[in-house]
Design an enzyme around this catalytic site. Structure first.
Site, PDB file in Angstrom:
ATOM      1  N   GLU A 125       7.880   4.313   4.585  1.00  0.00           N
ATOM      2  CA  GLU A 125       6.702   3.621   4.065  1.00  0.00           C
ATOM      3  C   GLU A 125       6.995   2.848   2.775  1.00  0.00           C
ATOM      4  OE1 GLU A 125       2.781   5.656   5.456  1.00  0.00           O
ATOM      5  OE2 GLU A 125       3.965   7.167   4.387  1.00  0.00           O
ATOM      6  N   HIS A 149       0.376  12.121  -0.899  1.00  0.00           N
ATOM      7  CA  HIS A 149      -0.534  12.841  -0.010  1.00  0.00           C
ATOM      8  C   HIS A 149      -1.276  13.866  -0.861  1.00  0.00           C
ATOM      9  CE1 HIS A 149       3.066  11.774   2.642  1.00  0.00           C
ATOM     10  NE2 HIS A 149       2.132  10.853   2.841  1.00  0.00           N
ATOM     11  N   HIS A 151      -4.494  10.479   5.587  1.00  0.00           N
ATOM     12  CA  HIS A 151      -3.088  10.285   5.243  1.00  0.00           C
ATOM     13  C   HIS A 151      -2.798  10.555   3.766  1.00  0.00           C
ATOM     14  CE1 HIS A 151       0.563   7.268   5.465  1.00  0.00           C
ATOM     15  NE2 HIS A 151       0.849   8.364   4.801  1.00  0.00           N
ATOM     16  N   HIS A 189       2.776   6.255  -3.797  1.00  0.00           N
ATOM     17  CA  HIS A 189       2.137   6.659  -2.546  1.00  0.00           C
ATOM     18  C   HIS A 189       2.267   8.168  -2.438  1.00  0.00           C
ATOM     19  CE1 HIS A 189       0.861   7.313   1.464  1.00  0.00           C
ATOM     20  NE2 HIS A 189       2.080   7.548   1.939  1.00  0.00           N
TER      21      HIS A 189
END
Length: 236
Positions: free
Chosen positions: A75, A96, A164, A94
């Site tokens: 990603e 989670h 996500h 990014h």
């Protein structure tokens, strides 16, 4: 490459893991300080294990400048496309972040509960990958998906990815780390607040503007909390 920024990036990875925002997955990057058309991020590795030798240079199409056969984050496109879309962004995370994810699948928007998360105002938008790609594995595995995500992010600081995680942006490494950790804290506080009698009184947009005006990348609270997190993580 610029050694001080590499060291700061490594420290940020360790802090985010220690504070529970990143686990074995997720990543942080910084725009290259000497070349705005490139960014720095580690090879595919758990954030807590990142060392300076793991940091790689990528172009904004998220191709490694000198890959040396090292594994890459799938990603990574989130980072390249965000830097393309936002000239003001110098660092991207990014994650989670666990308490944030429920807000990505519910009808309850993630809103600023306290002034430390005023950058969320009025609420964090949610990127639903189904609207641009149908049924997928929910991963942002190419530039087109990442570009669509940047549209949802717009000019904001945080966007959620349905089922996500989230993406957080900032003007410096320290600011983006601060925002990512405060986003997780805000989500915990909001979940606690909704169990109390309502209605809840979130920060008004006008209040958020005033808070954000004194919460730039050089704000005292960012540097102060960075040093705390660094000491707690590295013993420095």
């Amino acid at each position: 490459m610029n050694q001080p920024i590499i060291e700061e990036l490594v420290t940020a990875s360790h802090i985010l893991a220690n504070e529970g925002v990143l686990d074995g997955l997720g990543h942080i990057s910084v725009r290259h300080p000497d070349n705005s058309r490139c960014y720095l991020m580690s090879r595919s590795l758990a954030p807590a294990l990142v060392n300076p030798s793991d940091i790689m240079e990528y172009d904004l199409d998220s191709n490694p400048v000198d890959g040396q056969g090292r594994a890459l984050f799938l990603e990574r496109f989130i980072h390249g496309e965000t830097y393309k879309a936002r000239s003001d962004v110098m660092a991207v995370i990014h994650s989670h972040s666990p308490t944030v994810i429920p807000f990505s699948i519910s009808q309850t928007p993630l809103q600023p509960v306290f002034n430390g998360a005023a950058f969320l105002s009025p609420s964090a938008p949610v990127f639903d990958i189904r609207k641009v790609a149908g049924m997928t594995d929910l991963l942002i595995g190419n530039g087109d998906l990442a570009k669509a995500l940047t549209v949802t992010l717009g000019c904001g600081a945080v966007a959620l990815l349905r089922g996500h995680g989230n993406v957080v942006v900032g003007e410096t490494v320290q600011q983006v780390v601060y925002r990512a950790i405060q986003t997780e804290l805000n989500a915990r506080l909001q979940l606690q607040a909704v169990m109390l009698d309502g209605p809840l009184i979130y920060l008004a947009p006008e209040e958020a503007v005033k808070v954000n005006a004194r919460s730039g990348p050089d704000a005292t609270q960012i540097g102060r909390t960075w040093e705390l997190w660094k000491q707690r993580t590295l013993g420095q």
